[in-house]
Motif scaffolding. Structure first.
Motif, mmCIF file in Angstrom:
data_model
loop_
_atom_site.group_PDB
_atom_site.id
_atom_site.type_symbol
_atom_site.label_atom_id
_atom_site.label_comp_id
_atom_site.label_asym_id
_atom_site.label_seq_id
_atom_site.Cartn_x
_atom_site.Cartn_y
_atom_site.Cartn_z
ATOM 1 N N THR A 94 -6.566 5.405 -8.133
ATOM 2 C CA THR A 94 -7.479 5.573 -6.787
ATOM 3 C C THR A 94 -7.083 6.664 -6.161
ATOM 4 O O THR A 94 -8.392 7.384 -5.774
ATOM 5 C CB THR A 94 -7.290 4.292 -6.196
ATOM 6 O OG1 THR A 94 -7.475 3.052 -6.742
ATOM 7 C CG2 THR A 94 -8.620 4.418 -4.932
ATOM 8 N N LEU A 95 -6.187 7.032 -5.773
ATOM 9 C CA LEU A 95 -5.649 8.508 -5.118
ATOM 10 C C LEU A 95 -6.297 9.748 -5.828
ATOM 11 O O LEU A 95 -6.846 10.671 -5.424
ATOM 12 C CB LEU A 95 -4.103 8.652 -4.924
ATOM 13 C CG LEU A 95 -3.718 7.666 -3.881
ATOM 14 C CD1 LEU A 95 -2.365 7.581 -3.608
ATOM 15 C CD2 LEU A 95 -4.373 7.773 -2.457
ATOM 16 N N LEU A 124 2.442 10.149 -3.937
ATOM 17 C CA LEU A 124 2.775 8.904 -4.249
ATOM 18 C C LEU A 124 4.222 8.844 -4.797
ATOM 19 O O LEU A 124 4.395 9.332 -5.969
ATOM 20 C CB LEU A 124 1.837 7.894 -5.008
ATOM 21 C CG LEU A 124 2.003 6.431 -5.123
ATOM 22 C CD1 LEU A 124 1.828 5.831 -3.629
ATOM 23 C CD2 LEU A 124 1.085 5.823 -6.285
ATOM 24 N N ILE A 167 -2.754 2.053 -7.501
ATOM 25 C CA ILE A 167 -3.139 3.084 -6.161
ATOM 26 C C ILE A 167 -2.961 4.495 -6.602
ATOM 27 O O ILE A 167 -3.729 5.102 -6.029
ATOM 28 C CB ILE A 167 -1.757 2.627 -5.263
ATOM 29 C CG1 ILE A 167 -2.099 1.214 -4.771
ATOM 30 C CG2 ILE A 167 -1.963 3.436 -4.174
ATOM 31 C CD1 ILE A 167 -0.853 0.793 -3.923
ATOM 32 N N THR A 220 -5.090 0.827 -1.101
ATOM 33 C CA THR A 220 -4.805 2.273 -0.931
ATOM 34 C C THR A 220 -5.309 2.880 0.224
ATOM 35 O O THR A 220 -6.573 2.795 0.417
ATOM 36 C CB THR A 220 -5.900 2.948 -2.443
ATOM 37 O OG1 THR A 220 -5.172 2.374 -3.320
ATOM 38 C CG2 THR A 220 -5.333 4.491 -2.376
ATOM 39 N N SER A 231 0.749 -1.102 0.000
ATOM 40 C CA SER A 231 0.021 0.030 0.174
ATOM 41 C C SER A 231 0.812 1.145 -0.012
ATOM 42 O O SER A 231 1.967 1.179 0.245
ATOM 43 C CB SER A 231 -1.061 0.030 1.159
ATOM 44 O OG SER A 231 -0.517 0.549 2.388
ATOM 45 N N ASN A 232 0.343 2.479 -0.116
ATOM 46 C CA ASN A 232 0.886 3.641 0.065
ATOM 47 C C ASN A 232 1.145 4.000 1.314
ATOM 48 O O ASN A 232 0.717 3.254 2.310
ATOM 49 C CB ASN A 232 0.173 4.699 -0.892
ATOM 50 C CG ASN A 232 -1.256 4.613 -0.214
ATOM 51 O OD1 ASN A 232 -1.986 3.897 0.019
ATOM 52 N ND2 ASN A 232 -1.444 5.990 0.092
#
Length: 357
Positions: free
Chosen positions: A352-353, A282, A349, A304, A199-200
């Motif tokens: 999504t962000l 990110l 990810i 995320t 994940s981030n």
């Protein structure tokens, strides 16, 4: 802050000028007398965020008056120097303005806070958060210590009971301060199936958030954290993997241990960025997690995290803002090419962000 040079024109008769601190006008009048300067250049500080409003701001080296040489145009003679303390005091620039200017001009929106702008409520919540988490840790370390011999005997690799205690600890702490919403729980592998989770990484709160998920994955942590009482003990009993940063030998040992744990049925968790994001953006992904997944044949589960960076920004772990957290669990990635999986996970990810804004 930007530094510019202000030029001042001279008249026919030159006058000496020292410790000059002037406004943007080139010629000033003082009680019917002309204030004149020679051809002279010096550095002045201009506010980086509102030069139109603030004009030129000067910071003299010493706390001395401003020396002006002035002449009486009617009489045509040069009079004695005049120290304008009022002008000097008006042009003094405090340190707080400099600090605010630098903070306002750098970083990303909502990711930097001036010290004076931190609300009292956020500071109080921060203190309360650490008080609650400390009390909960003290109360729950006992059951972990008592059960640990049995855990090593019956469940040496997954250590589900220790992770259950960690879930209780994290849930008790965060439930009093913010809500967590999970999306895509159907994408999680079965509880006993090994996998690599990635994940981030935005905040110190990411660990609390992920522990509430209730999965027995092994985090990777700096060796220095293991030295803290109670928290370090709990991490050791949970099977958290130690890592010495900037040590290639430690990194190789960490990856080998991850592969051994996966082969024995445990899951591991990576933050591929390597550290918390300073501006909320990110960062680049390292390929270690994806190499482990490719070599062991297990899926990569991208996740995320959103909102943790606003509640407790990186570098400001003493405060706790109000807000909520959302965790999106994406479909697992499978493959033998770590580069491809790394690229796909990061793109998933990042998209999504950007969609969540």
């Amino acid at each position: 802050m930007e530094v510019t040079a202000a030029a001042y024109p001279s008249l026919t008769t030159p006058f000496h000028l020292r410790n000059l601190s002037t406004s943007s006008s080139h010629l000033c009048a003082y009680k019917g007398q002309s204030l004149v300067s020679s051809s002279y250049k010096h550095a002045v500080l201009r506010s980086s965020y509102s030069s139109a409003q603030n004009g030129f701001l000067c910071m003299p080296r010493k706390k001395l008056g401003v020396l002006w040489a002035y002449s009486d145009l009617k009489r045509g003679n040069l009079n004695r120097p005049y120290y304008d303390f009022k002008l000097h005091n008006y042009k003094k620039l405090s340190r707080s303005v400099l600090v605010r200017s630098e903070l306002a001009g750098n970083g990303a929106p909502n990711s930097a806070y001036a010290l004076s702008e931190v609300k009292l409520g956020s500071k109080v919540r921060g203190i309360s958060f650490y008080a609650v988490t400390a009390v909960a840790a003290i109360l729950l370390i006992g059951p972990m210590l008592v059960a640990h011999p049995l855990v090593l005997l019956l469940d040496r690799y997954q250590r589900k009971f220790q992770h259950f205690i960690a879930k209780v600890w994290a849930t008790l702490t965060v439930s009093l301060f913010f809500r967590i919403k999970f999306e895509g729980l159907e994408n999680l592998p079965p509880p006993g199936a090994p996998a690599v989770y990635v994940s981030n990484h935005q905040s110190f709160l990411d660990i609390y958030t992920l522990l509430t998920l209730g999965r027995s994955f092994k985090f990777i942590s700096k060796t220095a954290i293991f030295l803290f009482p109670i928290i370090g003990w709990a991490m050791s009993m949970m099977g958290v993997i130690p890592l010495k940063r900037m040590d290639s030998k430690s990194q190789l040992e960490c990856l080998k241990r991850c592969m051994d744990l996966i082969k024995k049925g445990a899951s591991v968790f990576f933050f591929p960025e390597g550290t918390r994001s300073k501006d909320g953006k990110l960062g680049a992904f390292k390929k270690g997690a994806f190499s482990v997944a490719a070599k062991t044949g297990v899926p990569v589960v991208p996740m995320t995290l959103m909102g943790t960076g606003k509640i407790m920004p990186s570098g400001m772990e003493g405060i706790l803002n109000s807000g909520s957290v959302k965790v999106v669990i994406h479909k697992p990635l499978q493959g033998r090419n770590p580069d491809v999986m790394c690229s796909e996970a990061r793109k998933t990810i990042a998209d999504t962000l950007s969609l969540q804004g």
